[in-house]
Design a protein around this motif. Structure first.
Motif, PDB file in Angstrom:
ATOM      1  N   GLU A   9      13.512 -23.303 -58.342  1.00 33.06           N
ATOM      2  CA  GLU A   9      12.643 -24.467 -58.125  1.00 33.06           C
ATOM      3  C   GLU A   9      13.301 -25.493 -57.206  1.00 33.06           C
ATOM      4  O   GLU A   9      12.635 -26.077 -56.340  1.00 33.06           O
ATOM      5  CB  GLU A   9      12.275 -25.100 -59.465  1.00 33.06           C
ATOM      6  N   ARG A  10      14.592 -25.725 -57.395  1.00 34.38           N
ATOM      7  CA  ARG A  10      15.292 -26.687 -56.539  1.00 34.38           C
ATOM      8  C   ARG A  10      15.362 -26.178 -55.100  1.00 34.38           C
ATOM      9  O   ARG A  10      15.189 -26.938 -54.142  1.00 34.38           O
ATOM     10  CB  ARG A  10      16.727 -26.949 -57.048  1.00 34.38           C
ATOM     11  N   TYR A  11      15.611 -24.890 -54.926  1.00 37.34           N
ATOM     12  CA  TYR A  11      15.717 -24.345 -53.578  1.00 37.34           C
ATOM     13  C   TYR A  11      14.357 -24.371 -52.871  1.00 37.34           C
ATOM     14  O   TYR A  11      14.274 -24.682 -51.688  1.00 37.34           O
ATOM     15  CB  TYR A  11      16.264 -22.916 -53.618  1.00 37.34           C
ATOM     16  N   ILE A  12      13.292 -24.073 -53.600  1.00 37.05           N
ATOM     17  CA  ILE A  12      11.948 -24.142 -53.017  1.00 37.05           C
ATOM     18  C   ILE A  12      11.632 -25.576 -52.585  1.00 37.05           C
ATOM     19  O   ILE A  12      11.071 -25.818 -51.513  1.00 37.05           O
ATOM     20  CB  ILE A  12      10.893 -23.627 -54.019  1.00 37.05           C
ATOM     21  N   ASP A  20      13.820 -28.164 -51.944  1.00 33.96           N
ATOM     22  CA  ASP A  20      14.733 -28.821 -51.000  1.00 33.96           C
ATOM     23  C   ASP A  20      15.149 -27.959 -49.813  1.00 33.96           C
ATOM     24  O   ASP A  20      15.564 -28.493 -48.780  1.00 33.96           O
ATOM     25  CB  ASP A  20      16.008 -29.281 -51.731  1.00 33.96           C
ATOM     26  N   GLY A  21      15.126 -26.666 -49.969  1.00 33.66           N
ATOM     27  CA  GLY A  21      15.548 -25.784 -48.890  1.00 33.66           C
ATOM     28  C   GLY A  21      17.043 -25.749 -48.668  1.00 33.66           C
ATOM     29  O   GLY A  21      17.506 -25.277 -47.633  1.00 33.66           O
ATOM     30  N   GLN A  22      17.819 -26.256 -49.638  1.00 35.21           N
ATOM     31  CA  GLN A  22      19.270 -26.270 -49.522  1.00 35.21           C
ATOM     32  C   GLN A  22      19.889 -25.428 -50.634  1.00 35.21           C
ATOM     33  O   GLN A  22      19.374 -25.409 -51.755  1.00 35.21           O
ATOM     34  CB  GLN A  22      19.804 -27.701 -49.624  1.00 35.21           C
ATOM     35  N   PRO A  23      20.985 -24.724 -50.335  1.00 36.78           N
ATOM     36  CA  PRO A  23      21.678 -23.988 -51.407  1.00 36.78           C
ATOM     37  C   PRO A  23      22.010 -24.924 -52.569  1.00 36.78           C
ATOM     38  O   PRO A  23      22.357 -26.090 -52.363  1.00 36.78           O
ATOM     39  CB  PRO A  23      22.949 -23.477 -50.721  1.00 36.78           C
ATOM     40  N   VAL A  24      21.880 -24.412 -53.780  1.00 34.70           N
ATOM     41  CA  VAL A  24      22.026 -25.237 -54.978  1.00 34.70           C
ATOM     42  C   VAL A  24      23.417 -25.032 -55.571  1.00 34.70           C
ATOM     43  O   VAL A  24      23.815 -23.905 -55.889  1.00 34.70           O
ATOM     44  CB  VAL A  24      20.945 -24.871 -56.028  1.00 34.70           C
ATOM     45  N   GLY A  25      24.144 -26.147 -55.718  1.00 33.54           N
ATOM     46  CA  GLY A  25      25.478 -26.089 -56.298  1.00 33.54           C
ATOM     47  C   GLY A  25      25.451 -26.317 -57.797  1.00 33.54           C
ATOM     48  O   GLY A  25      24.426 -26.697 -58.374  1.00 33.54           O
ATOM     49  N   SER A  26      26.585 -26.104 -58.444  1.00 33.85           N
ATOM     50  CA  SER A  26      26.660 -26.216 -59.905  1.00 33.85           C
ATOM     51  C   SER A  26      26.408 -27.638 -60.389  1.00 33.85           C
ATOM     52  O   SER A  26      25.791 -27.839 -61.439  1.00 33.85           O
ATOM     53  CB  SER A  26      28.032 -25.721 -60.399  1.00 33.85           C
ATOM     54  N   ARG A  27      26.834 -28.639 -59.612  1.00 31.54           N
ATOM     55  CA  ARG A  27      26.605 -30.019 -60.029  1.00 31.54           C
ATOM     56  C   ARG A  27      25.114 -30.348 -60.022  1.00 31.54           C
ATOM     57  O   ARG A  27      24.586 -30.924 -60.979  1.00 31.54           O
ATOM     58  CB  ARG A  27      27.366 -30.972 -59.109  1.00 31.54           C
ATOM     59  N   ARG A  44      24.174 -21.729 -54.065  1.00 29.63           N
ATOM     60  CA  ARG A  44      23.538 -20.412 -54.160  1.00 29.63           C
ATOM     61  C   ARG A  44      22.056 -20.519 -53.797  1.00 29.63           C
ATOM     62  O   ARG A  44      21.439 -21.574 -53.940  1.00 29.63           O
ATOM     63  CB  ARG A  44      23.662 -19.841 -55.574  1.00 29.63           C
ATOM     64  N   ILE A  45      21.495 -19.396 -53.328  1.00 28.12           N
ATOM     65  CA  ILE A  45      20.065 -19.308 -53.036  1.00 28.12           C
ATOM     66  C   ILE A  45      19.503 -18.069 -53.728  1.00 28.12           C
ATOM     67  O   ILE A  45      20.249 -17.119 -54.017  1.00 28.12           O
ATOM     68  CB  ILE A  45      19.801 -19.236 -51.518  1.00 28.12           C
ATOM     69  N   PRO A  46      18.209 -18.037 -54.009  1.00 27.67           N
ATOM     70  CA  PRO A  46      17.629 -16.854 -54.661  1.00 27.67           C
ATOM     71  C   PRO A  46      17.569 -15.666 -53.706  1.00 27.67           C
ATOM     72  O   PRO A  46      17.401 -15.824 -52.501  1.00 27.67           O
ATOM     73  CB  PRO A  46      16.210 -17.305 -55.038  1.00 27.67           C
ATOM     74  N   THR A  47      17.704 -14.474 -54.249  1.00 33.27           N
ATOM     75  CA  THR A  47      17.457 -13.246 -53.485  1.00 33.27           C
ATOM     76  C   THR A  47      16.013 -12.808 -53.725  1.00 33.27           C
ATOM     77  O   THR A  47      15.296 -13.410 -54.532  1.00 33.27           O
ATOM     78  CB  THR A  47      18.399 -12.134 -53.950  1.00 33.27           C
ATOM     79  N   VAL A  92      -2.192 -15.655 -48.058  1.00 31.72           N
ATOM     80  CA  VAL A  92      -1.338 -16.612 -47.366  1.00 31.72           C
ATOM     81  C   VAL A  92      -0.026 -15.916 -47.045  1.00 31.72           C
ATOM     82  O   VAL A  92       0.562 -15.243 -47.905  1.00 31.72           O
ATOM     83  CB  VAL A  92      -1.081 -17.857 -48.235  1.00 31.72           C
ATOM     84  N   ILE A  93       0.427 -16.047 -45.808  1.00 31.85           N
ATOM     85  CA  ILE A  93       1.706 -15.487 -45.363  1.00 31.85           C
ATOM     86  C   ILE A  93       2.627 -16.638 -45.012  1.00 31.85           C
ATOM     87  O   ILE A  93       2.264 -17.515 -44.224  1.00 31.85           O
ATOM     88  CB  ILE A  93       1.518 -14.579 -44.146  1.00 31.85           C
ATOM     89  N   GLY A  94       3.805 -16.640 -45.605  1.00 33.27           N
ATOM     90  CA  GLY A  94       4.750 -17.725 -45.342  1.00 33.27           C
ATOM     91  C   GLY A  94       6.153 -17.303 -45.724  1.00 33.27           C
ATOM     92  O   GLY A  94       6.421 -16.139 -46.015  1.00 33.27           O
ATOM     93  N   PRO A  95       7.085 -18.249 -45.752  1.00 39.07           N
ATOM     94  CA  PRO A  95       8.470 -17.930 -46.085  1.00 39.07           C
ATOM     95  C   PRO A  95       8.615 -17.595 -47.570  1.00 39.07           C
ATOM     96  O   PRO A  95       7.784 -17.999 -48.391  1.00 39.07           O
ATOM     97  CB  PRO A  95       9.219 -19.223 -45.741  1.00 39.07           C
ATOM     98  N   THR A  96       9.648 -16.851 -47.909  1.00 38.01           N
ATOM     99  CA  THR A  96       9.907 -16.567 -49.321  1.00 38.01           C
ATOM    100  C   THR A  96      10.116 -17.866 -50.090  1.00 38.01           C
ATOM    101  O   THR A  96       9.815 -17.944 -51.285  1.00 38.01           O
ATOM    102  CB  THR A  96      11.158 -15.678 -49.487  1.00 38.01           C
ATOM    103  N   ARG A  97      10.595 -18.905 -49.409  1.00 40.18           N
ATOM    104  CA  ARG A  97      10.766 -20.210 -50.054  1.00 40.18           C
ATOM    105  C   ARG A  97       9.457 -20.987 -49.975  1.00 40.18           C
ATOM    106  O   ARG A  97       9.296 -21.916 -49.204  1.00 40.18           O
ATOM    107  CB  ARG A  97      11.898 -20.989 -49.358  1.00 40.18           C
TER     108      ARG A  97
END
Length: 340
Positions: free
Chosen positions: A15-18, A20-27, A64-67, A311-316
């Motif tokens: 959810e955070r990656y979708i 913000d579009g940024q890799p998500v850190g532990s903090r 990290r980002i989702p696969t 709808v066709i779009g990015p995985t994010r």
């Protein structure tokens, strides 16, 4: 496969990656999840998720980002679509264009609506034309070249040039035309093909061969895959962060929209499914690009599935929103095309 803590952290990370579009850190994950876990515990869980192939670490970031596998688990087991319509006033101007006596306008308006609401690409396959012929005629163009002229019950005329194994005189071509028109007019091309199989022994071999070639050409003429796909909003992908920095990916995507063959294969798979389906690039050969996702659904006319939209779009992408957009548009187009 995952305990509740791991599922919660994976859901939060996706959810955070979708968003913000940024890799998500532990903090970030610790704050967003609401779980009272130590940074070390979160790092251990993330390491386990990475080992399972659900998340990955880009080389340029500690986050990290989702696969594709992580997205699939999220979509299948953790996604909850929000209640209520997301279309509202945005759809009213376009909904007014869904006139049942103008099916092509309905299709184009639906593709435009999908694109507008998603900010990605909207795609709709037009209903297949019934492969029934009212009249057929053969004209000799030259040695082993024959023009097939096929007239549908609605007056639509399709032409195809076929190449035959032997040369036919115009008299032989006229004989084949007369036989087809006398005995098979009004049948579907598939029905003609099946009857020809049973009657081939009763026909002269050259006439049977010519009639079979005509049926094959007619089938191709009645179902022109290139013309069946309506696409809207391709340029929206130019502003998507996931694609804008990779001209190679953009070029391949636009080639797919231009040629439409891969798109048709994907949408044909979608038409055999019930309800909304999500296809995520990288998890199978269905979607040809790893960074692409497709949210699609079939639509009906008088209770029969006749086409697919999506709808066709990015995985994010915000999958919960896309599900609603596709589902509601499918219902709108089904209702518009089913009106008498």
């Amino acid at each position: 496969m995952l305990d509740e803590r791991s599922r919660s952290l994976l859901k939060t990370l996706v959810e955070r990656y979708i968003a913000d579009g940024q890799p998500v850190g532990s903090r970030t994950l610790s704050k967003a999840s609401g779980l009272e876990l130590s940074p070390a515990t979160i790092r251990n869980v993330m390491a386990d998720l990475e080992e399972l192939g659900l998340i990955a670490s880009p080389h340029t970031s500690a986050g990290r980002i989702p696969t594709a596998r992580g997205y699939r688990l999220f979509v299948d087991t953790m996604l909850t679509a929000k209640a209520g319509s997301i279309i509202g006033a945005d759809a009213r101007p376009l909904e007014a264009q869904l006139q049942p006596d103008q099916p092509q306008r309905v299709i184009a308006s639906a593709a435009h609506l999908l694109s507008n609401l998603s900010s990605f690409v909207g795609v709709v396959t037009a209903p297949r034309k019934p492969s029934v012929f009212h009249h057929i005629e053969f004209l000799r163009l030259g040695e082993r070249r024959v023009l097939v002229i096929m007239v549908a019950p609605d007056g639509d005329v399709q032409n195809r040039v076929i190449f035959t194994a032997q040369d036919f005189s115009q008299g032989e071509l006229a004989e084949a035309s007369n036989r087809l028109n006398a005995h098979y007019a009004g049948l579907s091309l598939e029905g003609v093909r099946e009857r020809l199989k049973g009657e081939v022994d009763q026909l002269r071999s050259e006439i049977a061969t010519l009639m079979s070639a005509a049926v094959q050409a007619g089938t191709e003429a009645m179902v022109d895959e290139q013309e069946r796909v309506v696409i809207s909003g391709e340029r929206n992908l130019l502003t998507v962060q996931d694609f804008s920095n990779d001209m190679g990916s953009l070029r391949r995507l636009f080639d797919m929209f231009e040629q439409k063959t891969q798109l048709m294969r994907l949408l044909d798979v979608s038409s055999r499914a019930e309800g909304v389906r999500i296809y995520i690039g990288g998890e199978s050969q269905v979607v040809p690009f790893e960074e692409l996702s497709v949210v699609s659904a079939p639509y009906e006319v008088d209770g029969q599935v006749v086409g697919t939209l999506g709808v066709i779009g990015p995985t994010r992408m915000a999958y919960d929103r896309m599900i609603q957009i596709v589902d509601i548009t499918s219902r709108m187009i089904s209702q518009a095309l089913s009106q008498k």
